[in-house]
Design an enzyme around this catalytic site. Structure first.
Site, mmCIF file in Angstrom:
data_model
loop_
_atom_site.group_PDB
_atom_site.id
_atom_site.type_symbol
_atom_site.label_atom_id
_atom_site.label_comp_id
_atom_site.label_asym_id
_atom_site.label_seq_id
_atom_site.Cartn_x
_atom_site.Cartn_y
_atom_site.Cartn_z
ATOM 1 C CB CYS A 176 -0.980 -0.053 1.173
ATOM 2 S SG CYS A 176 -2.351 1.114 1.045
ATOM 3 C CG HIS A 209 -2.850 -3.604 3.400
ATOM 4 N ND1 HIS A 209 -1.744 -3.069 4.027
ATOM 5 C CD2 HIS A 209 -3.600 -2.563 2.979
ATOM 6 C CE1 HIS A 209 -1.809 -1.757 3.999
ATOM 7 N NE2 HIS A 209 -2.923 -1.407 3.352
ATOM 8 C CD GLU A 257 0.350 -5.683 5.135
ATOM 9 O OE1 GLU A 257 0.138 -4.473 5.314
ATOM 10 O OE2 GLU A 257 0.359 -6.211 3.997
#
Length: 287
Positions: free
Chosen positions: A105, A199, A201
């Site tokens: 991002c 994202h 993660e």
């Protein structure tokens, strides 16, 4: 020998504290938790370049890391405040060090700006909750960062800004209708950066914590009819985090194993470690 990583937190101290209050950890700490299963025994250091006076590694210090990860951020890169410019300068130093870097991002936006690209507010508006139908380019189908991903997939996403003009040495690996750059490799000054606009993660629990702070914006921008609907959406995402086998909720929100299974959701991180970090470590004679 254990891998050593630097996690660069893109947020200011107030934003880090806000996230800790709603989720329990800072973005950088949860990022390390997402990386750890793919690098058992890894050592993590953290840098906070948005903070004035932060102790940041120089070129020599950066070359001592096996990989660098850049988190998301609530900042807007085009504001060019000191909190922003310090991060661009640090990324330029990462490129020069030759240490492979990966960013999500805000991370891909910093990676692009540091190499001469530009970032702008997305004319298509905010992409929030999940980026839908991220589609691999022809080059992306063969790129190691996206190995194992289907030709089109969804992923957690929260962003208003996009890479507007990619740097010269950019290979676009994936895109969707909301962003022409959803995944890319950028080469600059002898360094290599792999980044995604989404994202990988984020656990669904972390995504729910973030969305819980967006209630009024979700209503104002037309994503939810009212605050009750916004809260219900967040609770569905939180319930899926707690029990990914909830087929009713997965069906309701159109989510599959690319989102629900952690090892598949974080595939880009695993691929980065295997295909960029480990070979670079070996080439440097640190295997």
């Amino acid at each position: 020998m254990a891998l050593r990583f630097l996690i660069v937190e893109g947020n200011t101290r107030p934003e880090r504290e806000k996230h800790k209050r709603s989720f329990g950890t800072a973005y950088s700490e949860s990022y390390a938790a997402a990386v750890a299963p793919h690098a058992p025994g890894a050592i993590f250091d953290f840098a906070y370049p948005a903070d004035a006076g932060a102790n940041l590694p120089d070129g020599g210090g950066l070359s001592g890391y096996d990989g660098v990860f850049l988190t998301g951020s609530a900042l807007n890169l085009y504001d060019m405040t000191p909190e922003v410019t310090r991060q661009i300068e640090l990324m330029r130093a990462v490129y020069a060090s030759g240490t492979p870097a990966f960013g999500s991002c805000w991370g891909i936006q910093v990676g692009a700006a540091a190499a001469g690209g530009s970032v702008a507010k997305n004319p298509a508006g905010r992409e929030i909750g999940f980026a839908r139908r991220i589609t691999l380019t022809e080059t992306g189908r063969a790129h190691p960062m996206l190995a194992g991903r289907p030709l089109a997939f969804d992923a957690p996403a929260v962003h208003l800004d996009i890479v507007e003009t990619p740097p010269c040495e950019t290979t676009i690996l994936a895109a969707n209708r909301m962003a022409g750059v959803q995944a890319a490799e950028i080469r600059h000054e002898g360094g290599v950066f792999w980044g995604v606009q989404y994202h990988p993660e984020f656990s669904l629990g972390e995504l729910a914590a973030i969305l819980s702070r967006y209630g009024e914006r979700l209503v104002r921008e037309g994503f939810c009819a009212d605050l009750d609907a916004a809260r219900a959406y967040v609770e569905d995402i939180r319930a899926l985090h707690e029990d990914p086998s909830r087929a009713d909720l997965a069906w309701r929100h159109g989510l599959d194993d690319e989102v629900l299974v952690p090892a598949r959701r974080t595939r880009e991180i695993a691929n980065f470690i295997a295909a960029a970090v480990v070979p670079t470590k070996a080439a440097r004679g640190r295997a």
